[in-house]
Design a protein around this motif. Structure first.
Motif, mmCIF file in Angstrom:
data_model
loop_
_atom_site.group_PDB
_atom_site.id
_atom_site.type_symbol
_atom_site.label_atom_id
_atom_site.label_comp_id
_atom_site.label_asym_id
_atom_site.label_seq_id
_atom_site.Cartn_x
_atom_site.Cartn_y
_atom_site.Cartn_z
ATOM 1 N N UNK A 276 -16.251 4.106 6.747
ATOM 2 C CA UNK A 276 -17.698 4.072 6.526
ATOM 3 C C UNK A 276 -18.127 4.852 5.289
ATOM 4 N N UNK A 277 -17.310 5.785 4.824
ATOM 5 C CA UNK A 277 -17.667 6.456 3.578
ATOM 6 C C UNK A 277 -17.494 5.541 2.379
ATOM 7 N N UNK A 278 -16.691 4.487 2.537
ATOM 8 C CA UNK A 278 -16.464 3.569 1.430
ATOM 9 C C UNK A 278 -15.619 4.173 0.335
ATOM 10 N N UNK A 279 -14.788 5.176 0.690
ATOM 11 C CA UNK A 279 -13.915 5.814 -0.296
ATOM 12 C C UNK A 279 -12.716 4.900 -0.544
ATOM 13 N N UNK A 280 -12.836 4.049 -1.552
ATOM 14 C CA UNK A 280 -11.799 3.046 -1.810
ATOM 15 C C UNK A 280 -10.485 3.666 -2.268
ATOM 16 N N UNK A 281 -10.553 4.811 -2.922
ATOM 17 C CA UNK A 281 -9.335 5.455 -3.380
ATOM 18 C C UNK A 281 -8.658 6.313 -2.337
ATOM 19 N N UNK A 282 -9.217 6.385 -1.127
ATOM 20 C CA UNK A 282 -8.662 7.213 -0.063
ATOM 21 C C UNK A 282 -8.017 6.298 0.974
ATOM 22 N N UNK A 283 -6.688 6.330 1.031
ATOM 23 C CA UNK A 283 -5.953 5.503 1.985
ATOM 24 C C UNK A 283 -5.145 6.409 2.891
ATOM 25 N N UNK A 284 -5.505 6.444 4.158
ATOM 26 C CA UNK A 284 -4.756 7.202 5.153
ATOM 27 C C UNK A 284 -3.848 6.248 5.920
ATOM 28 N N UNK A 285 -3.033 6.790 6.812
ATOM 29 C CA UNK A 285 -2.131 5.937 7.589
ATOM 30 C C UNK A 285 -2.884 4.911 8.435
ATOM 31 N N UNK A 286 -3.960 5.285 9.151
ATOM 32 C CA UNK A 286 -4.709 4.247 9.875
ATOM 33 C C UNK A 286 -5.287 3.184 8.941
ATOM 34 N N UNK A 287 -5.771 3.594 7.763
ATOM 35 C CA UNK A 287 -6.282 2.615 6.806
ATOM 36 C C UNK A 287 -5.169 1.721 6.282
ATOM 37 N N UNK A 288 -3.970 2.276 6.126
ATOM 38 C CA UNK A 288 -2.841 1.470 5.663
ATOM 39 C C UNK A 288 -2.436 0.444 6.716
ATOM 40 N N UNK A 289 -2.499 0.820 7.988
ATOM 41 C CA UNK A 289 -2.228 -0.142 9.062
ATOM 42 C C UNK A 289 -3.220 -1.296 8.994
ATOM 43 N N UNK A 290 -4.493 -0.948 8.831
ATOM 44 C CA UNK A 290 -5.540 -1.974 8.733
ATOM 45 C C UNK A 290 -5.304 -2.872 7.517
ATOM 46 N N UNK A 291 -4.964 -2.271 6.392
ATOM 47 C CA UNK A 291 -4.770 -3.047 5.165
ATOM 48 C C UNK A 291 -3.591 -4.000 5.296
ATOM 49 N N UNK A 292 -2.476 -3.510 5.843
ATOM 50 C CA UNK A 292 -1.292 -4.371 5.955
ATOM 51 C C UNK A 292 -1.486 -5.478 6.985
ATOM 52 N N UNK A 293 -2.150 -5.166 8.087
ATOM 53 C CA UNK A 293 -2.299 -6.157 9.159
ATOM 54 C C UNK A 293 -3.383 -7.177 8.848
ATOM 55 N N UNK A 294 -4.539 -6.727 8.355
ATOM 56 C CA UNK A 294 -5.692 -7.618 8.193
ATOM 57 C C UNK A 294 -5.739 -8.234 6.799
ATOM 58 N N UNK A 295 -5.514 -7.437 5.788
ATOM 59 C CA UNK A 295 -5.672 -7.921 4.417
ATOM 60 C C UNK A 295 -4.400 -8.578 3.874
ATOM 61 N N UNK A 296 -3.229 -8.029 4.219
ATOM 62 C CA UNK A 296 -1.980 -8.550 3.671
ATOM 63 C C UNK A 296 -1.201 -9.412 4.653
ATOM 64 N N UNK A 297 -1.584 -9.410 5.916
ATOM 65 C CA UNK A 297 -0.870 -10.145 6.982
ATOM 66 C C UNK A 297 0.603 -9.745 7.060
ATOM 67 N N UNK A 298 0.879 -8.480 6.752
ATOM 68 C CA UNK A 298 2.232 -7.940 6.845
ATOM 69 C C UNK A 298 2.343 -7.204 8.175
ATOM 70 N N UNK A 299 2.554 -7.946 9.251
ATOM 71 C CA UNK A 299 2.540 -7.350 10.577
ATOM 72 C C UNK A 299 3.728 -6.427 10.834
#
Length: 290
Positions: A237-260
């Motif tokens: 919700x902060x919209x910090x695009x340059x801040x990627x944590x492990x939960x955000x990386x899970x979301x990115x790989x699963x939803x955006x990259x389809x790398x399950x």
């Protein structure tokens, strides 16, 4: 002359009736726990060893561990969690001291509000900070109205420092709650004696209050550390695009990259870290009596 006498069967005593063994009562809740929690977790672990090409392989672990994105996300997660925990400990200790030992009108209401605050969702605090310090928030609006400039100077919410501020704001009450409970057990006579002997407030805090508060500080800090490691809503919700944590990386790989498989690997690492820290929290809280 012997005569056979028919006797009715004697009923067994009530205490000798066969009882249900205690372990049988544990089977239904264990089955529900396994179906609802352990089975999905097992599927995540299984999927982490199932590459898209089929078969069983640990290649996904090698690919994830070798990637720069994972190492950066792990480092960002750790320093944000540690920084937020340190900030919560300092701020929570200071605020709890004021609430517990400095009489002021509404002190009890503030203490009760802390319990209510613990039920708030994390994104609600983030939205409040966005209304205050966002690009079109109140602070920037006041600045542009006063100076006539097109944009305000407050842009930190979309940086790691904004995430840090939001996490400290949200998780500080999780430290204050056990501290207030610990402070309520301190005898006021100890403080009065120390004061009558000429001890200054700083010395009283350091030598009388702090030793009593250390177990509560350790328990609250351990809990905040675990929660910060798994925080997703604040970063999103902060919209910090340059801040990627492990939960955000899970979301990115699963939803955006389809790398399950890759998402499951990161999730497994996150779970292992969280379980280890939770075990530490339980040990500390048990020793603290929390």
């Amino acid at each position: 002359m012997a005569s056979a006498v028919a006797t009715a069967p004697v009923p067994a005593p009530a205490g000798s009736r066969r009882r249900i063994p205690p372990w049988a009562w544990a089977l239904p809740p264990v089955a529900v726990l396994g179906l609802v929690f352990l089975y999905p977790l097992a599927l995540v672990v299984q999927q982490s060893f199932r590459p898209d090409t089929g078969g069983t392989s640990a290649q996904a672990y090698g690919d994830v561990f070798a990637s720069t994105a994972f190492r950066e996300a792990l480092g960002t997660t750790v320093w944000l969690a540690v920084g937020s925990t340190a900030g919560c400990l300092v701020l929570g200790f200071a605020l709890a001291l004021v609430i517990a030992f400095v009489p002021f009108p509404g002190g009890k209401a503030v203490a009760r509000f802390i319990d209510v605050f613990l039920s708030f969702p994390s994104f609600l605090i983030t939205l409040a900070l966005l209304f205050l310090y966002g690009s079109v928030g109140i602070a920037n609006g006041l600045w542009t109205d006063a100076t006539g400039t097109a944009e305000g100077p407050f842009r930190f919410l979309t940086t790691p420092w904004g995430v840090l501020l939001a996490e400290i704001t949200y998780f500080t009450p999780f430290v204050m709650r056990p501290l207030l409970a610990a402070f309520s057990n301190i005898e006021t006579a100890q403080l009065e004696v120390a004061s009558s002997l000429g001890a200054r407030p700083a010395r009283i805090v350091r030598q009388v209050i702090l030793p009593e508060a250390l177990p509560a500080l350790a328990a609250g800090g351990s809990l905040v550390l675990v929660l910060c490691l798994n925080e997703f809503g604040i970063v999103l919700f902060t919209g910090a695009k340059g801040v990627t944590t492990l939960p955000m990386l899970v979301y990115s790989k699963a939803i955006l990259e389809s790398d399950y498989p890759g998402a499951c690997v990161v999730a497994v690492v996150n779970v292992l870290i969280s379980v280890g820290l939770y075990g530490l929290y339980r040990v500390v809280s048990r020793r603290a009596g929390a």
